[in-house]
Scaffold this motif. Structure first.
Motif, PDB file in Angstrom:
ATOM      1  N   LEU A  22       0.652   5.684 -10.478  1.00 36.64           N
ATOM      2  CA  LEU A  22       0.683   4.624  -9.453  1.00 36.64           C
ATOM      3  C   LEU A  22       2.020   3.898  -9.430  1.00 36.64           C
ATOM      4  CD1 LEU A  22      -2.861   3.002  -9.848  1.00 36.64           C
ATOM      5  CD2 LEU A  22      -1.964   4.175  -7.829  1.00 36.64           C
ATOM      6  N   PHE A  23       2.603   3.683 -10.604  1.00 43.10           N
ATOM      7  CA  PHE A  23       3.848   2.927 -10.684  1.00 43.10           C
ATOM      8  C   PHE A  23       5.048   3.731 -10.183  1.00 43.10           C
ATOM      9  CE2 PHE A  23       1.019   0.572 -13.346  1.00 43.10           C
ATOM     10  CZ  PHE A  23       1.437  -0.739 -13.242  1.00 43.10           C
ATOM     11  N   LEU A  24       4.840   5.033  -9.929  1.00 35.54           N
ATOM     12  CA  LEU A  24       5.905   5.854  -9.366  1.00 35.54           C
ATOM     13  C   LEU A  24       5.916   5.795  -7.842  1.00 35.54           C
ATOM     14  CD1 LEU A  24       5.579   9.085 -11.573  1.00 35.54           C
ATOM     15  CD2 LEU A  24       7.190   7.198 -11.861  1.00 35.54           C
ATOM     16  N   TYR A  25       4.753   5.533  -7.241  1.00 32.52           N
ATOM     17  CA  TYR A  25       4.634   5.623  -5.781  1.00 32.52           C
ATOM     18  C   TYR A  25       4.331   4.292  -5.097  1.00 32.52           C
ATOM     19  CZ  TYR A  25       4.580  10.631  -6.583  1.00 32.52           C
ATOM     20  OH  TYR A  25       4.913  11.909  -6.962  1.00 32.52           O
ATOM     21  N   PHE A  26       4.009   3.252  -5.883  1.00 32.27           N
ATOM     22  CA  PHE A  26       3.747   1.945  -5.303  1.00 32.27           C
ATOM     23  C   PHE A  26       4.667   0.919  -5.937  1.00 32.27           C
ATOM     24  CE2 PHE A  26      -0.215   4.219  -4.685  1.00 32.27           C
ATOM     25  CZ  PHE A  26      -0.587   3.857  -3.387  1.00 32.27           C
ATOM     26  N   THR A  27       5.128  -0.023  -5.122  1.00 31.95           N
ATOM     27  CA  THR A  27       5.950  -1.101  -5.660  1.00 31.95           C
ATOM     28  C   THR A  27       5.036  -2.163  -6.289  1.00 31.95           C
ATOM     29  OG1 THR A  27       5.927  -2.252  -3.521  1.00 31.95           O
ATOM     30  CG2 THR A  27       7.769  -0.743  -3.959  1.00 31.95           C
ATOM     31  N   ARG A  28       5.621  -2.921  -7.174  1.00 29.07           N
ATOM     32  CA  ARG A  28       4.867  -4.016  -7.767  1.00 29.07           C
ATOM     33  C   ARG A  28       4.897  -5.221  -6.818  1.00 29.07           C
ATOM     34  NH1 ARG A  28       6.543  -4.988 -13.815  1.00 29.07           N
ATOM     35  NH2 ARG A  28       4.531  -6.069 -13.765  1.00 29.07           N
ATOM     36  N   PRO A  29       3.845  -6.027  -6.710  1.00 32.46           N
ATOM     37  CA  PRO A  29       2.666  -6.058  -7.578  1.00 32.46           C
ATOM     38  C   PRO A  29       1.518  -5.157  -7.136  1.00 32.46           C
ATOM     39  CG  PRO A  29       2.576  -7.901  -6.087  1.00 32.46           C
ATOM     40  CD  PRO A  29       3.863  -7.178  -5.777  1.00 32.46           C
ATOM     41  N   TRP A  30       1.707  -4.389  -6.025  1.00 34.75           N
ATOM     42  CA  TRP A  30       0.622  -3.516  -5.564  1.00 34.75           C
ATOM     43  C   TRP A  30       0.225  -2.513  -6.635  1.00 34.75           C
ATOM     44  CZ3 TRP A  30      -2.145  -5.029  -1.723  1.00 34.75           C
ATOM     45  CH2 TRP A  30      -1.582  -5.788  -0.704  1.00 34.75           C
ATOM     46  N   ALA A  31       1.209  -1.980  -7.343  1.00 39.92           N
ATOM     47  CA  ALA A  31       0.905  -1.011  -8.400  1.00 39.92           C
ATOM     48  C   ALA A  31       0.047  -1.653  -9.483  1.00 39.92           C
ATOM     49  CB  ALA A  31       2.196  -0.470  -8.999  1.00 39.92           C
ATOM     50  N   ASP A  32       0.349  -2.908  -9.824  1.00 39.10           N
ATOM     51  CA  ASP A  32      -0.425  -3.606 -10.857  1.00 39.10           C
ATOM     52  C   ASP A  32      -1.875  -3.804 -10.425  1.00 39.10           C
ATOM     53  OD1 ASP A  32       1.791  -4.771 -12.905  1.00 39.10           O
ATOM     54  OD2 ASP A  32       2.555  -4.830 -10.867  1.00 39.10           O
ATOM     55  N   TRP A  33      -2.064  -4.273  -9.182  1.00 38.08           N
ATOM     56  CA  TRP A  33      -3.413  -4.542  -8.705  1.00 38.08           C
ATOM     57  C   TRP A  33      -4.227  -3.254  -8.552  1.00 38.08           C
ATOM     58  CZ3 TRP A  33      -5.002  -8.980  -9.746  1.00 38.08           C
ATOM     59  CH2 TRP A  33      -4.263 -10.139  -9.522  1.00 38.08           C
ATOM     60  N   ILE A  34      -3.597  -2.214  -8.007  1.00 38.81           N
ATOM     61  CA  ILE A  34      -4.316  -0.938  -7.840  1.00 38.81           C
ATOM     62  C   ILE A  34      -4.644  -0.337  -9.198  1.00 38.81           C
ATOM     63  CG2 ILE A  34      -4.191   1.398  -6.898  1.00 38.81           C
ATOM     64  CD1 ILE A  34      -2.336   0.291  -4.722  1.00 38.81           C
ATOM     65  N   ALA A  35      -3.693  -0.444 -10.144  1.00 37.14           N
ATOM     66  CA  ALA A  35      -3.945   0.053 -11.503  1.00 37.14           C
ATOM     67  C   ALA A  35      -5.095  -0.716 -12.141  1.00 37.14           C
ATOM     68  CB  ALA A  35      -2.686  -0.080 -12.351  1.00 37.14           C
ATOM     69  N   LEU A  36      -5.141  -2.025 -11.898  1.00 38.98           N
ATOM     70  CA  LEU A  36      -6.230  -2.845 -12.436  1.00 38.98           C
ATOM     71  C   LEU A  36      -7.572  -2.391 -11.879  1.00 38.98           C
ATOM     72  CD1 LEU A  36      -7.454  -5.299 -13.882  1.00 38.98           C
ATOM     73  CD2 LEU A  36      -6.770  -6.696 -11.919  1.00 38.98           C
ATOM     74  N   VAL A  37      -7.638  -2.184 -10.564  1.00 35.44           N
ATOM     75  CA  VAL A  37      -8.890  -1.750  -9.934  1.00 35.44           C
ATOM     76  C   VAL A  37      -9.285  -0.362 -10.417  1.00 35.44           C
ATOM     77  CG1 VAL A  37      -9.981  -1.132  -7.736  1.00 35.44           C
ATOM     78  CG2 VAL A  37      -8.557  -3.194  -7.892  1.00 35.44           C
ATOM     79  N   LEU A  38      -8.318   0.563 -10.469  1.00 33.79           N
ATOM     80  CA  LEU A  38      -8.599   1.930 -10.898  1.00 33.79           C
ATOM     81  C   LEU A  38      -9.051   1.959 -12.349  1.00 33.79           C
ATOM     82  CD1 LEU A  38      -8.529   4.972 -10.317  1.00 33.79           C
ATOM     83  CD2 LEU A  38      -6.124   4.981 -11.012  1.00 33.79           C
ATOM     84  N   PHE A  39      -8.341   1.220 -13.204  1.00 31.82           N
ATOM     85  CA  PHE A  39      -8.698   1.206 -14.621  1.00 31.82           C
ATOM     86  C   PHE A  39     -10.063   0.556 -14.836  1.00 31.82           C
ATOM     87  CE2 PHE A  39      -8.836  -0.540 -18.886  1.00 31.82           C
ATOM     88  CZ  PHE A  39      -8.366   0.515 -19.654  1.00 31.82           C
ATOM     89  N   PHE A  74      -3.113  -6.001 -17.193  1.00 30.42           N
ATOM     90  CA  PHE A  74      -2.647  -5.499 -15.896  1.00 30.42           C
ATOM     91  C   PHE A  74      -2.549  -6.645 -14.889  1.00 30.42           C
ATOM     92  CE2 PHE A  74      -3.857  -0.908 -16.778  1.00 30.42           C
ATOM     93  CZ  PHE A  74      -2.568  -0.431 -16.634  1.00 30.42           C
ATOM     94  N   SER A  75      -3.502  -7.576 -14.932  1.00 25.03           N
ATOM     95  CA  SER A  75      -3.435  -8.720 -14.019  1.00 25.03           C
ATOM     96  C   SER A  75      -2.252  -9.617 -14.380  1.00 25.03           C
ATOM     97  CB  SER A  75      -4.746  -9.513 -14.065  1.00 25.03           C
ATOM     98  OG  SER A  75      -4.914 -10.175 -15.299  1.00 25.03           O
ATOM     99  N   THR A  76      -1.909  -9.691 -15.667  1.00 26.82           N
ATOM    100  CA  THR A  76      -0.741 -10.466 -16.085  1.00 26.82           C
ATOM    101  C   THR A  76       0.523  -9.935 -15.421  1.00 26.82           C
ATOM    102  OG1 THR A  76      -1.728 -10.941 -18.243  1.00 26.82           O
ATOM    103  CG2 THR A  76       0.651 -11.228 -18.056  1.00 26.82           C
ATOM    104  N   GLY A  77       0.652  -8.613 -15.373  1.00 29.36           N
ATOM    105  CA  GLY A  77       1.816  -7.999 -14.740  1.00 29.36           C
ATOM    106  C   GLY A  77       1.925  -8.373 -13.272  1.00 29.36           C
ATOM    107  N   ALA A  78       0.789  -8.443 -12.590  1.00 31.20           N
ATOM    108  CA  ALA A  78       0.795  -8.803 -11.169  1.00 31.20           C
ATOM    109  C   ALA A  78       1.209 -10.262 -10.979  1.00 31.20           C
ATOM    110  CB  ALA A  78      -0.590  -8.558 -10.571  1.00 31.20           C
ATOM    111  N   PHE A  79       0.615 -11.169 -11.739  1.00 30.48           N
ATOM    112  CA  PHE A  79       0.976 -12.589 -11.651  1.00 30.48           C
ATOM    113  C   PHE A  79       2.460 -12.797 -11.964  1.00 30.48           C
ATOM    114  CE2 PHE A  79      -3.650 -13.507 -12.456  1.00 30.48           C
ATOM    115  CZ  PHE A  79      -3.872 -14.183 -11.264  1.00 30.48           C
ATOM    116  N   GLU A  80       2.931 -12.092 -12.987  1.00 27.62           N
ATOM    117  CA  GLU A  80       4.328 -12.237 -13.398  1.00 27.62           C
ATOM    118  C   GLU A  80       5.270 -11.801 -12.282  1.00 27.62           C
ATOM    119  OE1 GLU A  80       7.077 -10.969 -17.225  1.00 27.62           O
ATOM    120  OE2 GLU A  80       5.494  -9.607 -16.556  1.00 27.62           O
ATOM    121  N   HIS A  81       4.923 -10.703 -11.615  1.00 28.50           N
ATOM    122  CA  HIS A  81       5.782 -10.203 -10.550  1.00 28.50           C
ATOM    123  C   HIS A  81       5.824 -11.196  -9.390  1.00 28.50           C
ATOM    124  CE1 HIS A  81       7.988  -7.045  -8.447  1.00 28.50           C
ATOM    125  NE2 HIS A  81       7.309  -7.380  -7.367  1.00 28.50           N
TER     126      HIS A  81
END
Length: 219
Positions: free
Chosen positions: A23-40, A142-149
């Motif tokens: 996900l982090f290769l094809y989506f920019t942050r914070p979208w990658a963080d949120w999608i990774a959170l949902v997927l995980f 993962f949510s921390t990464g999104a908030f941080e971004h």
């Protein structure tokens, strides 16, 4: 191998593990963080669902029993690598992550060596709590990464003094910086506490597994 619903869910969880990193290769942050959170989180939820359905529907199988711990470990290992990467190798994350990865590698190698005997060493309730703690900690981080971004992007170009004034309430917070900063701080501490708790449970259960395997290693 039977393609029952529990087995299908286990396979999907296994496939979701590398998907978290991709996900982090094809989506920019914070979208990658949120999608990774949902997927995980969704994949982690299937860890409970597939086991429950397999027992409730009497669809337990050797394939599922073999693949389930592999899927769990793949999820945890890959997610921890991603988190260590975007955290800048923060020692508060790197140390517990390293010990967790070491334990999982050690126990996996021990199980491979024991072969069929490994199946006689039953999984304890504490080991299940260990897995739950690991997955919860990872989801929170993962949510921390999104908030941080969000926080970094919205304070880009601001002086440190202005940011401090906004956080102190001395300057109007028109961009919602305060709640993003609070979300980043709270989720980070909650994630760290859970990750260190998971590390302790991981080491305890690893030591217990090694102790139980000792009689089979003699000679």
């Amino acid at each position: 191998m039977t393609w029952s619903l529990p087995n299908i869910l286990t396979v999907l969880r296994l496939l979701a593990a590398p998907g978290v990193a991709v996900l982090f290769l094809y989506f920019t942050r914070p979208w990658a963080d949120w999608i990774a959170l949902v997927l995980f989180s969704g994949a982690a939820l299937t860890d409970w669902i597939d086991g429950y359905l397999a027992r409730a529907w009497s669809q337990e199988s050797k394939f599922g029993a073999m693949l389930d711990p592999i899927a769990d470990k793949a999820m945890v290992v890959i997610a921890l690598l991603v988190i260590c990467g975007f955290s800048g190798m923060d020692p508060w994350i790197l140390l517990p992550a390293t010990l967790i990865l070491f334990r999982e590698t050690f126990v996996s190698g021990l199980r491979e060596f024991l072969g069929d005997t490994a199946g006689t060493l039953r999984v304890t309730r504490l080991a299940k709590w260990k897995t739950a703690a690991q997955m919860t900690a990872i989801a929170v981080l993962f949510s921390t990464g999104a908030f941080e971004h969000y926080f970094i992007m919205q304070t880009w170009g601001m002086s440190d003094a202005v940011v401090r004034d906004i956080l102190a309430g001395e300057v109007p917070d028109e961009l919602g910086i305060v709640w993003k900063y609070r979300g980043m701080q709270i989720s980070w501490w909650v994630g760290i506490v859970l990750l260190w708790a998971a590390m302790v449970l991981t080491l305890v259960t690893g030591g217990d597994y090694f102790r139980k395997s000792l009689p089979h290693l003699k000679g």
